[in-house]
Design a protein around this motif. Structure first.
Motif, short mmCIF file in Angstrom:
data_model
loop_
_atom_site.label_atom_id
_atom_site.label_comp_id
_atom_site.label_asym_id
_atom_site.label_seq_id
_atom_site.Cartn_x
_atom_site.Cartn_y
_atom_site.Cartn_z
N UNK A 35 0.82 -1.22 0.00
CA UNK A 35 0.00 0.00 0.00
C UNK A 35 0.86 1.27 0.00
N UNK A 36 0.38 2.27 -0.69
CA UNK A 36 1.12 3.52 -0.81
C UNK A 36 1.36 4.16 0.56
N UNK A 37 0.36 4.08 1.45
CA UNK A 37 0.50 4.71 2.77
C UNK A 37 1.61 4.05 3.60
N UNK A 38 1.84 2.76 3.36
CA UNK A 38 2.93 2.07 4.05
C UNK A 38 4.28 2.57 3.54
N UNK A 39 4.38 2.76 2.24
CA UNK A 39 5.62 3.27 1.66
C UNK A 39 5.94 4.66 2.18
N UNK A 53 13.37 5.45 4.68
CA UNK A 53 14.32 5.09 3.64
C UNK A 53 13.86 5.59 2.28
N UNK A 54 12.57 5.50 2.01
CA UNK A 54 12.06 5.96 0.73
C UNK A 54 12.27 7.46 0.55
N UNK A 55 12.07 8.22 1.63
CA UNK A 55 12.28 9.67 1.56
C UNK A 55 13.76 10.01 1.37
N UNK A 56 14.64 9.24 1.99
CA UNK A 56 16.07 9.45 1.77
C UNK A 56 16.45 9.11 0.32
N UNK A 57 15.82 8.09 -0.24
CA UNK A 57 16.08 7.75 -1.64
C UNK A 57 15.60 8.85 -2.56
N UNK A 61 9.98 -5.36 -3.47
CA UNK A 61 9.74 -6.24 -4.62
C UNK A 61 8.28 -6.25 -5.09
N UNK A 62 7.31 -6.04 -4.18
CA UNK A 62 5.91 -6.03 -4.57
C UNK A 62 5.32 -4.62 -4.61
N UNK A 63 6.18 -3.64 -4.49
CA UNK A 63 5.68 -2.26 -4.55
C UNK A 63 6.59 -1.37 -5.36
N UNK A 64 7.40 -1.99 -6.25
CA UNK A 64 8.38 -1.21 -7.00
C UNK A 64 7.72 -0.19 -7.93
N UNK A 65 6.56 -0.55 -8.52
CA UNK A 65 5.88 0.39 -9.42
C UNK A 65 5.57 1.69 -8.69
N UNK A 90 6.80 7.28 -7.17
CA UNK A 90 6.88 8.29 -6.11
C UNK A 90 8.22 9.00 -6.11
N UNK A 91 9.30 8.23 -6.14
CA UNK A 91 10.64 8.84 -6.08
C UNK A 91 10.95 9.65 -7.34
N UNK A 92 10.59 9.12 -8.50
CA UNK A 92 10.90 9.83 -9.74
C UNK A 92 10.04 11.08 -9.90
N UNK A 93 8.79 11.03 -9.41
CA UNK A 93 7.93 12.22 -9.47
C UNK A 93 8.50 13.34 -8.63
N UNK A 94 8.88 13.04 -7.40
CA UNK A 94 9.48 14.07 -6.55
C UNK A 94 10.83 14.52 -7.10
N UNK A 95 11.55 13.59 -7.72
CA UNK A 95 12.80 13.97 -8.39
C UNK A 95 12.53 15.02 -9.47
#
Length: 399
Positions: free
Chosen positions: A194-198, A203-207, A319-323, A328-333
């Motif tokens: 789920x997106x809310x879990x991500x 770590x995702x925000x640091x990425x 692995x099950x949430x890479x899409x 998310x990361x590329x959009x903020x990038x």
């Protein structure tokens, strides 16, 4: 067919991103733009990229990755036609904006496809496929410079015709995409993270920060290096474009040869080391002035590794949430890219204003300060990598 689609996709992507280096001085002359306006133009186009990134994952779930990939290449061809007929700045801006919509869709599509296919030797394969981006980026400035001088039946292609020819190459990956079958579209929604879990994962925000700082530093070179060398050191267009090509030679070789290194020493440590190397090279090139200009090219060795290593990191951690994580990361990038290009142009104009108006020294110091911002982004990428490593090391989750 899948590999051919990815490889050719990155070739076209590299062309579309890096033919702008030799073209920008001519665009600037045709439309009488200053450096700040060029920075604004690149920022608005990065906004188009950002918008495309925000909806591509949704389209992928609805249409499937195959249709999205074909649509992205089609948009790029259409934008090339519009650029060719853009005699007014407003039409050119809209056409360029459309091209970045296609680029954004393609960026997400290829990243998702790579994450689905490369489940083993992820770092090496991600860097290898992105190496094709480097290959096309290496020759893009030289091809662009050459095409702008081609005359057909008395008509010189110039930058408009050059964009039409280069973007029309998108027809090749379209053919392979139509003949391909793509994996992963059958993953059920309940199996995805789920997106809310991500969003709750630091770590995702640091990425996001690592990718943003790294990509701003990478893409800014294509837009500003030729301009910097021509105006600061009075290099001719061919020589300046040659230095940009040298940057992408280093960039490409790094991705082709150093991918296994990222698998061996770990993705997190690789991000810190390679971005730090790029920052050191960039600052040394600026401080050493013309005699050290070769270090602008050497900086490509470090910055080349950031994007594919981030993609490899994400595919392993989610692995099950890479899409969703990639989108998310590329959009903020993309948002950081909008701000980054605008700041570079603003820094150049701001520093120039501190010196005598229209003097060569003012222009030199302004361009050095603007390019110094590119080096600063690489340095911040390295610092954020250190923070990420410490965070993961404490939790024994280092990848």
């Amino acid at each position: 067919m899948q590999l051919a689609t990815i490889f050719l996709g990155f070739v076209v992507f590299g062309f579309s991103e890096n033919i702008k280096g030799p073209a920008i001085p001519r665009i600037q002359l045709d439309f009488l733009l200053n450096e700040s306006q060029i920075g604004t133009l690149l920022s608005l186009n990065a906004l188009g990229y950002l918008i495309a990134c925000s909806f591509t994952a949704f389209l992928t779930r609805k249409w499937g990755i195959k249709r999205v990939t074909v649509a992205a290449f089609t948009v790029m061809i259409i934008s090339g036609v519009f650029i060719f007929f853009s005699n007014l700045y407003s039409l050119f801006s809209a056409s360029y904006f459309l091209m970045y919509i296609g680029n954004g869709m393609l960026e997400i599509g290829l990243a998702i496809l790579g994450a689905r296919i490369f489940v083993k030797n992820t770092g090496m394969m991600m860097n290898l496929t992105h190496g094709f981006y480097g290959l096309s980026s290496t020759v893009a400035p030289l091809i662009a410079s050459g095409l702008m001088r081609v005359t057909i039946n008395g008509y010189t292609l110039d930058w408009r015709g050059m964009y039409l020819v280069m973007l029309s190459l998108s027809i090749l990956p379209i053919i392979f995409a139509l003949l391909s079958r793509f994996p992963g579209d059958d993953i059920k929604q309940e199996e995805r993270v789920p997106f809310r879990i991500l969003l709750k994962d630091p770590v995702l925000w640091l990425m996001v920060l690592i990718l943003s700082f790294g990509v701003v530093s990478e893409l800014a070179v294509g837009g500003w290096l030729v301009n910097f060398l021509e105006k600061s050191y009075k290099w001719d267009a061919v020589t300046a474009s040659g230095m940009l090509s040298a940057f992408f030679v280093c960039f490409t070789l790094a991705r082709l040869l150093l991918g296994p290194v990222t698998d061996k020493i770990g993705f997190t440590l690789s991000l810190t080391i390679f971005s730090g190397f790029s920052a050191v090279c960039t600052f040394a090139a600026i401080l050493g002035e013309e005699a050290w200009a070769f270090l602008f090219a050497a900086s490509g060795i470090g910055i080349a590794m950031i994007y594919p290593t981030v993609m490899a990191f994400i595919s392993k951690r989610y692995p099950n949430g890479s899409d969703t994580a990639i989108t998310f990361t590329v959009t903020l990038m993309g948002l950081f890219s909008v701000i980054g290009n605008y700041l570079i142009g603003g820094v150049i104009e701001g520093v120039k204003s501190l010196f005598k108006a229209d003097s060569q020294l003012a222009l030199l110091r302004g361009l050095q300060a603007g390019y110094g911002f590119i080096g600063l982004c690489a340095a911040l990428c390295s610092v954020t990598g250190i923070i990420l490593y410490v965070y993961l090391h404490k939790r024994q989750e280092v990848i």
